[in-house]
Design an enzyme around this catalytic site. Structure first.
Site, PDB file in Angstrom:
ATOM      1  N   TYR A 187      67.664  13.335  22.175  1.00  0.00           N
ATOM      2  CA  TYR A 187      66.540  12.416  21.961  1.00  0.00           C
ATOM      3  C   TYR A 187      66.457  12.014  20.496  1.00  0.00           C
ATOM      4  O   TYR A 187      66.371  10.837  20.154  1.00  0.00           O
ATOM      5  CB  TYR A 187      65.236  13.078  22.407  1.00  0.00           C
ATOM      6  CG  TYR A 187      63.996  12.300  22.019  1.00  0.00           C
ATOM      7  CD1 TYR A 187      63.732  11.058  22.591  1.00  0.00           C
ATOM      8  CD2 TYR A 187      63.100  12.808  21.076  1.00  0.00           C
ATOM      9  CE1 TYR A 187      62.603  10.333  22.230  1.00  0.00           C
ATOM     10  CE2 TYR A 187      61.969  12.099  20.716  1.00  0.00           C
ATOM     11  CZ  TYR A 187      61.723  10.856  21.295  1.00  0.00           C
ATOM     12  OH  TYR A 187      60.608  10.136  20.924  1.00  0.00           O
ATOM     13  N   SER A 208      60.867   8.500  15.744  1.00  0.00           N
ATOM     14  CA  SER A 208      60.219   9.773  16.064  1.00  0.00           C
ATOM     15  C   SER A 208      60.383  10.775  14.925  1.00  0.00           C
ATOM     16  O   SER A 208      61.393  10.754  14.204  1.00  0.00           O
ATOM     17  CB  SER A 208      60.833  10.355  17.339  1.00  0.00           C
ATOM     18  OG  SER A 208      60.444  11.695  17.530  1.00  0.00           O
TER      19      SER A 208
END
Length: 360
Positions: free
Chosen positions: A174, A149
């Site tokens: 995350y 990501s």
């Protein structure tokens, strides 16, 4: 790089009911003459499950058009080692594409456990299964491709973000789990010679996307006569990347694995790569909101006299968020001739058309 012929291969795609996973399955069915796809997804309720079910129904429609291809969907969690081991034992995948993950920056602040289970333990289970796919001299997995990501860049001040930048300061759990995935994949590539490629996705959007993403959430709120909050007082930029461009890039990457080589010490040089995959064109959040409004009006999702100004509120930055995402995709362009084709207006127009069909 090692070229991989996808025709006739068995591909395991985790997160197969997810946004990117389902679109990748559709693309492979349409473009590859003969392919065996094994898809696993736990269909959790992080967002509206009916969207996941819609995606699966679209795949089933496509499967019926292709008699030469096989498709198997398994409802299961990659954090369940038994399920992963059983899939590898039964189907012996040639390529693994891990798109299953607990997504979302803000949700990781309130429910960290979901991220450790899926993004850490689930990822480890897949690496272990890939490692053991070579047992007893078996050919095993030819390429392990996984989703990282843009969040790994944290509050990096240098833009555009390059894969050569240091990414040691995540600002959300995350992001930390995604950075951990890259480190774990590197160590397994080194130790067990597993060809692996990580893809740092930048703000993927499009029809049947994730409702927790801004364009989808804004649309829902405007329809419900609620106020949308624009973070950092509108001083945000996002490298919005349309789903078809992302899927094209993932497919290209699947077809070329990092080459296995031996170093001077006669030990494997890790067959390992990381790429940014984005639009290379960050858009200001306020401009993005304006285009979205126009497309919602065009599709009559909102009335022509809708008062947008009274439904907008500029607010401070949220914890875990970053002001700018901007992908340097030069290495992906160099190695795979990757060039995104879809403008933000065209992408949001397609989203608005889908939204109208699905909800109205």
């Amino acid at each position: 790089m090692q070229n991989i012929e996808l025709n006739g291969k068995t591909i395991l795609i985790t997160g197969g009911a997810g946004f990117i996973g389902s679109n990748l399955i559709l693309e492979l069915l349409k473009k590859i003459e003969s392919i065996n796809i094994v898809s696993v997804d736990n269909l959790n309720d992080y967002y509206d499950v009916s969207i996941k079910e819609w995606r699966l129904s679209e795949i089933e429609k496509e499967v019926k058009k292709h008699s030469n291809s096989n498709y198997h969907f398994i409802k299961g969690d990659i954090a369940d080692k038994g399920i992963i081991d059983e899939i590898f034992k039964k189907y012996s995948p040639d390529i693994v594409v891990n798109l299953a993950a607990q997504a979302g920056v803000r949700y990781s602040i309130i429910n960290p456990d979901a991220y450790i289970q899926s993004n850490m333990i689930g990822f480890y289970n897949l690496l272990e299964a890939c490692r053991h796919s070579y047992d007893n001299g078996a050919k095993g997995v030819e390429h392990f491709v996984y989703a990282s990501s843009s969040s790994v860049y944290g509050s990096n001040k240098k833009v555009p973000y390059s894969v050569d930048d240091k990414v040691d300061n995540p600002v959300s759990l995350y992001a930390a789990t995604k950075k951990s995935n890259e480190l774990m994949a590197h160590s397994y590539s080194k130790l067990y010679n597993i060809p692996s490629t990580g893809l740092r996705f930048f703000t993927v959007y499009g029809p049947a996307g994730r409702p927790d993403m801004a364009y989808f959430g804004f649309t829902n709120k405007l329809r419900n006569n609620e106020t949308i909050e624009i973070f950092n007082y509108g001083n945000c930029k996002r490298d919005f990347t349309y789903i078809d461009d992302i899927v094209y890039g993932v497919k290209c990457v699947m077809e070329k694995a990092p080459e296995r080589k031996v170093g001077e010490d006669e030990l494997p040089i890790p067959p390992y790569s990381i790429y940014n995959i984005g639009n290379n064109n960050p858009e200001n959040l306020l401009d993005f909101v304006t285009i979205l409004q126009e497309e919602l009006l065009n599709e009559e999702i909102l009335p022509k006299d809708y008062d947008f100004e009274s439904h907008k509120k500029l607010v401070p930055m949220q914890p875990g968020d970053v002001p700018v995402t901007y992908a340097d995709v030069s290495t992906l362009e160099r190695d795979f001739d990757f060039k995104p084709q879809t403008s933000l207006r065209e992408g949001l127009r397609r989203f608005a058309k889908w939204y109208k069909e699905f909800y109205l």
